[in-house]
Scaffold this motif. Structure first.
Motif, PDB file in Angstrom:
ATOM      1  N   MET A   3      25.347  11.310   3.503  1.00 11.08           N
ATOM      2  CA  MET A   3      24.214  11.595   4.376  1.00 11.08           C
ATOM      3  C   MET A   3      24.673  11.623   5.836  1.00 11.08           C
ATOM      4  O   MET A   3      24.209  12.448   6.621  1.00 11.08           O
ATOM      5  CB  MET A   3      23.113  10.548   4.186  1.00 11.08           C
ATOM      6  N   ASP A  22      11.631   6.753   7.540  1.00 11.52           N
ATOM      7  CA  ASP A  22      12.254   7.470   6.420  1.00 11.52           C
ATOM      8  C   ASP A  22      13.370   8.357   6.953  1.00 11.52           C
ATOM      9  O   ASP A  22      13.505   8.548   8.162  1.00 11.52           O
ATOM     10  CB  ASP A  22      11.225   8.280   5.622  1.00 11.52           C
ATOM     11  N   HIS A  23      14.170   8.897   6.040  1.00 11.22           N
ATOM     12  CA  HIS A  23      15.342   9.673   6.454  1.00 11.22           C
ATOM     13  C   HIS A  23      14.972  11.000   7.101  1.00 11.22           C
ATOM     14  O   HIS A  23      15.682  11.461   8.000  1.00 11.22           O
ATOM     15  CB  HIS A  23      16.279   9.880   5.264  1.00 11.22           C
ATOM     16  N   ASP A  24      13.882  11.625   6.669  1.00 13.57           N
ATOM     17  CA  ASP A  24      13.462  12.875   7.296  1.00 13.57           C
ATOM     18  C   ASP A  24      13.127  12.653   8.771  1.00 13.57           C
ATOM     19  O   ASP A  24      13.578  13.402   9.647  1.00 13.57           O
ATOM     20  CB  ASP A  24      12.248  13.468   6.578  1.00 13.57           C
ATOM     21  N   LEU A  64      14.147  10.193  10.589  1.00 19.74           N
ATOM     22  CA  LEU A  64      15.380   9.767  11.254  1.00 19.74           C
ATOM     23  C   LEU A  64      16.194  10.983  11.683  1.00 19.74           C
ATOM     24  O   LEU A  64      16.727  11.022  12.804  1.00 19.74           O
ATOM     25  CB  LEU A  64      16.193   8.869  10.322  1.00 19.74           C
ATOM     26  N   LEU A 106      25.091   5.248   9.335  1.00 23.61           N
ATOM     27  CA  LEU A 106      23.759   4.843   8.918  1.00 23.61           C
ATOM     28  C   LEU A 106      23.816   3.456   8.296  1.00 23.61           C
ATOM     29  O   LEU A 106      24.721   3.149   7.523  1.00 23.61           O
ATOM     30  CB  LEU A 106      23.181   5.827   7.902  1.00 23.61           C
ATOM     31  N   LEU A 159      17.793   2.583   7.420  1.00 22.53           N
ATOM     32  CA  LEU A 159      17.055   3.554   8.239  1.00 22.53           C
ATOM     33  C   LEU A 159      17.370   3.411   9.723  1.00 22.53           C
ATOM     34  O   LEU A 159      16.578   3.788  10.583  1.00 22.53           O
ATOM     35  CB  LEU A 159      15.557   3.398   7.981  1.00 22.53           C
ATOM     36  N   VAL A 170      15.837  15.756   4.242  1.00 27.19           N
ATOM     37  CA  VAL A 170      17.124  15.152   3.913  1.00 27.19           C
ATOM     38  C   VAL A 170      17.098  14.896   2.415  1.00 27.19           C
ATOM     39  O   VAL A 170      16.194  14.233   1.914  1.00 27.19           O
ATOM     40  CB  VAL A 170      17.346  13.827   4.677  1.00 27.19           C
ATOM     41  N   TRP A 220      24.910  16.119   0.035  1.00 28.57           N
ATOM     42  CA  TRP A 220      23.756  15.848   0.901  1.00 28.57           C
ATOM     43  C   TRP A 220      23.463  17.050   1.782  1.00 28.57           C
ATOM     44  O   TRP A 220      24.376  17.705   2.282  1.00 28.57           O
ATOM     45  CB  TRP A 220      24.032  14.636   1.786  1.00 28.57           C
ATOM     46  N   ALA A 273      20.869  18.088   5.128  1.00 28.35           N
ATOM     47  CA  ALA A 273      19.932  17.689   6.182  1.00 28.35           C
ATOM     48  C   ALA A 273      19.561  18.957   6.936  1.00 28.35           C
ATOM     49  O   ALA A 273      20.441  19.632   7.476  1.00 28.35           O
ATOM     50  CB  ALA A 273      20.579  16.660   7.117  1.00 28.35           C
TER      51      ALA A 273
END
Length: 151
Positions: A35, A70-72, A74, A100, A103, A135, A143, A145
């Motif tokens: 990620m 959340d990752h989106d 972020l 990372l 989060l 993501v 991964w 993004a």
């Protein structure tokens, strides 16, 4: 797309960035084996909308810390920080390093102040908004993004 997917010996795509269009909007996509790499490549793809990263030398460092639910979100916060540095500090970037911790994002961008002679005037950066941020981990652990960008 600007970058063709290149496959490694283990058949997983190598780390790269891409530009794409969806519903008449331009998007950036980062692909990586982690990620963190996907976030790094998404930021580099974002910067490539403005200046070819190969024309940038690493004289200055940007340090960014973000935390999100959340990752989106972020990813969106990370890309906003990069755009903020391009707009406010007139920086152009050659590469990024992201770490990372859940989060929490700890990122570094390496580049230099923009100069018309070296970097041209492709896009005047004043800010950007991001939509359709995503993501995700795909087949074989790759991964992705990505986000649509509106300068």
């Amino acid at each position: 797309m600007d970058v063709e997917t290149v496959h490694a010996e283990d058949r997983r795509p190598r780390t790269h960035w891409e530009h794409f269009t969806r519903e008449e909007l331009l998007g950036v996509r980062g692909v990586g084996r982690s990620m963190e790499q996907a976030f790094e490549m998404a930021a580099l793809g974002l910067c490539a909308l403005v200046t070819d990263p190969r024309s940038v030398e690493a004289h200055e460092e940007l340090e960014v810390a973000c935390q999100s639910a959340d990752h989106d979100q972020l990813l969106a916060d990370w890309l906003r920080a990069v755009v903020g540095a391009m707009a406010g500090r007139h920086l152009r970037f050659q590469c990024f390093v992201v770490r990372l911790d859940g989060l929490n994002l700890f990122g570094h961008g390496f580049g230099e102040r923009a100069g018309q002679a070296r970097h041209g005037t492709h896009v005047a950066v004043t800010g950007a908004s991001f939509t359709d941020v995503s993501v995700r981990q795909g087949p074989e652990g790759v991964w992705t993004a990505e986000a649509l960008v509106d300068f």
